[in-house]
Design an enzyme around this catalytic site. Structure first.
Site, PDB file in Angstrom:
ATOM      1  N   LYS A  16       3.276  -2.831   6.280  1.00 42.94           N
ATOM      2  CA  LYS A  16       2.614  -3.078   5.428  1.00 42.94           C
ATOM      3  C   LYS A  16       2.978  -2.087   4.047  1.00 42.94           C
ATOM      4  O   LYS A  16       3.396  -2.436   3.347  1.00 42.94           O
ATOM      5  CB  LYS A  16       1.486  -3.716   5.283  1.00 42.94           C
ATOM      6  CG  LYS A  16       0.327  -2.921   4.872  1.00 42.94           C
ATOM      7  CD  LYS A  16      -0.736  -4.023   4.806  1.00 42.94           C
ATOM      8  CE  LYS A  16      -1.933  -2.908   5.819  1.00 42.94           C
ATOM      9  NZ  LYS A  16      -2.634  -1.301   5.329  1.00 42.94           N
ATOM     10  N   ARG A  90      -9.791  -5.967   3.307  1.00 43.05           N
ATOM     11  CA  ARG A  90     -10.079  -6.330   4.126  1.00 43.05           C
ATOM     12  C   ARG A  90     -11.206  -6.992   5.436  1.00 43.05           C
ATOM     13  O   ARG A  90     -10.750  -6.862   6.628  1.00 43.05           O
ATOM     14  CB  ARG A  90      -9.874  -4.921   4.974  1.00 43.05           C
ATOM     15  CG  ARG A  90      -8.240  -4.696   5.851  1.00 43.05           C
ATOM     16  CD  ARG A  90      -8.793  -3.079   6.378  1.00 43.05           C
ATOM     17  NE  ARG A  90      -7.451  -2.731   7.391  1.00 43.05           N
ATOM     18  CZ  ARG A  90      -6.188  -2.191   6.414  1.00 43.05           C
ATOM     19  NH1 ARG A  90      -6.720  -1.479   5.757  1.00 43.05           N
ATOM     20  NH2 ARG A  90      -5.636  -1.711   7.276  1.00 43.05           N
ATOM     21  N   ARG A 162      -0.881  10.114  14.899  1.00 50.60           N
ATOM     22  CA  ARG A 162      -2.332  10.118  14.651  1.00 50.60           C
ATOM     23  C   ARG A 162      -3.193   9.351  15.344  1.00 50.60           C
ATOM     24  O   ARG A 162      -2.966   8.949  16.082  1.00 50.60           O
ATOM     25  CB  ARG A 162      -1.726   8.650  13.048  1.00 50.60           C
ATOM     26  CG  ARG A 162      -1.603   9.270  11.579  1.00 50.60           C
ATOM     27  CD  ARG A 162      -1.185   7.983  11.077  1.00 50.60           C
ATOM     28  NE  ARG A 162      -1.782   6.108  11.124  1.00 50.60           N
ATOM     29  CZ  ARG A 162      -1.549   5.934   9.930  1.00 50.60           C
ATOM     30  NH1 ARG A 162      -1.106   5.671   9.542  1.00 50.60           N
ATOM     31  NH2 ARG A 162      -3.156   4.618   9.847  1.00 50.60           N
TER      32      ARG A 162
HETATM   33  P1  AMP Z   1      -4.134   1.495   6.566  1.00 48.84           P
HETATM   34  O1  AMP Z   1      -3.633   2.594   6.281  1.00 48.84           O
HETATM   35  O2  AMP Z   1      -3.696   0.524   5.594  1.00 48.84           O
HETATM   36  O3  AMP Z   1      -4.001   0.817   7.671  1.00 48.84           O
HETATM   37  O4  AMP Z   1      -5.786   2.272   6.516  1.00 48.84           O
HETATM   38  C1  AMP Z   1      -6.328   3.037   7.557  1.00 48.84           C
HETATM   39  C2  AMP Z   1      -7.272   2.731   8.103  1.00 48.84           C
HETATM   40  O5  AMP Z   1      -8.509   3.241   7.149  1.00 48.84           O
HETATM   41  C3  AMP Z   1      -8.054   1.613   8.713  1.00 48.84           C
HETATM   42  O6  AMP Z   1      -7.979   1.554   9.773  1.00 48.84           O
HETATM   43  C4  AMP Z   1      -9.604   1.891   8.314  1.00 48.84           C
HETATM   44  O7  AMP Z   1     -10.355   2.431   8.971  1.00 48.84           O
HETATM   45  C5  AMP Z   1      -9.846   2.366   6.913  1.00 48.84           C
HETATM   46  N1  AMP Z   1      -9.633   1.646   5.997  1.00 48.84           N
HETATM   47  C6  AMP Z   1      -8.569   1.405   4.995  1.00 48.84           C
HETATM   48  N2  AMP Z   1      -8.525   0.028   3.838  1.00 48.84           N
HETATM   49  C7  AMP Z   1      -9.957  -0.377   4.063  1.00 48.84           C
HETATM   50  C8  AMP Z   1     -10.964  -1.369   3.946  1.00 48.84           C
HETATM   51  N3  AMP Z   1     -10.034  -2.281   3.013  1.00 48.84           N
HETATM   52  N4  AMP Z   1     -11.786  -1.981   4.679  1.00 48.84           N
HETATM   53  C9  AMP Z   1     -11.780  -0.813   5.699  1.00 48.84           C
HETATM   54  N5  AMP Z   1     -11.625   0.286   6.191  1.00 48.84           N
HETATM   55  C10 AMP Z   1      -9.993   0.645   5.062  1.00 48.84           C
END
Ligand code: AMP
Length: 215
Positions: A16, A90, A162
């Site tokens: 995504k 989310r 990561r």
């Molecule tokens: P992503 O790069 O979108 O996969 O986000 C990486 C991590 O950031 C996620 O696994 C969450 O721990 C945190 N994160 C990002 N966006 C959100 C959100 N809207 N609500 C809560 N945690 C978030």
């Protein structure tokens, strides 16, 4: 109709983030990724970063109150023109708060996009993902000639996994997605419909399908 306000949702590892960047670029939208904002805060060691880091490493969501504070700081982006929201909302409370924020500004969501990929494919993808610790370029272990001993071909930096890409953590992230983010999709299905695209296959074709399917 011009598509100006887009939300992109997908399980971790669905691609995504990659698709959000590409589609935002093609449609001339500002790409706003809460994951990127959080990772930046963690690497800069800000208060926000310190609060968010443990949750992220553990594959858990950062609490809603922190995320809502973060999105409120981005209101100028939300008000400023076209945007692609990647990784937010989310949870159901985040979706409800976003709906209120947008309604207060007379803004509407034009498209909710789901990039879907089957769980076992995701586990395979993420556990073989490596990123450059310096320039953040992303690789797949299968493309690296020297496996985990390889270095970044762009900057020579050391490649790392990561912390949230370890298998146990990936499985936890998938469970969190099912429990907390799937209800957000139901919220939007009832509200305005969701455009669903499979995230398996060729990256360019997936981008083209998204662009074709916009409504
Ligand atoms: P992503 O790069 O979108 O996969 O986000 C990486 C991590 O950031 C996620 O696994 C969450 O721990 C945190 N994160 C990002 N966006 C959100 C959100 N809207 N609500 C809560 N945690 C978030």
């Amino acid at each position: 109709m011009a598509v100006r306000h887009v939300i992109i949702i997908g399980p971790p590892g669905s691609g995504k983030g990659t698709q959000a960047m590409r589609v935002a670029d093609k449609l001339d939208l500002k790409h706003l990724s809460t994951g990127d904002l959080l990772r930046e805060a963690v690497s800069e060691g800000t208060e926000l970063g310190k609060k968010a880091e443990e949750y992220m490493k553990a594959g858990l969501l950062v609490p809603d109150e922190i995320m809502l504070g973060l999105i409120r700081e981005q209101l100028d982006v939300l008000e400023g023109g076209g945007w692609m929201l990647d990784g937010f909302p989310r949870t159901l409370p985040q979706a409800e708060t976003l709906a209120e924020l947008l309604a207060g500004k007379d803004l509407a969501i034009d498209m909710v996009l789901l990039i879907d990929v089957e769980s076992e494919e995701i586990v395979g993808r993420l556990t073989s993902r490596r990123v450059c610790g310096d320039c953040k370029a992303v690789y797949n272990l299968s493309m690296l000639p020297d496996g985990d001993e390889s270095v970044c071909e762009k900057c020579g930096g050391k490649l790392v996994t990561r912390p949230d890409d370890r298998e146990e953590t990936v499985r936890r992230r998938l469970k969190v997605y099912e429990e907390q983010t799937a209800p957000v999709l139901d919220f939007y299905r009832k509200l305005r419909g969701v455009t669903e695209v499979t995230g398996s296959g060729d990256i360019d074709e997936i981008t083209a399908e998204i662009i074709r399917g916009r409504r």
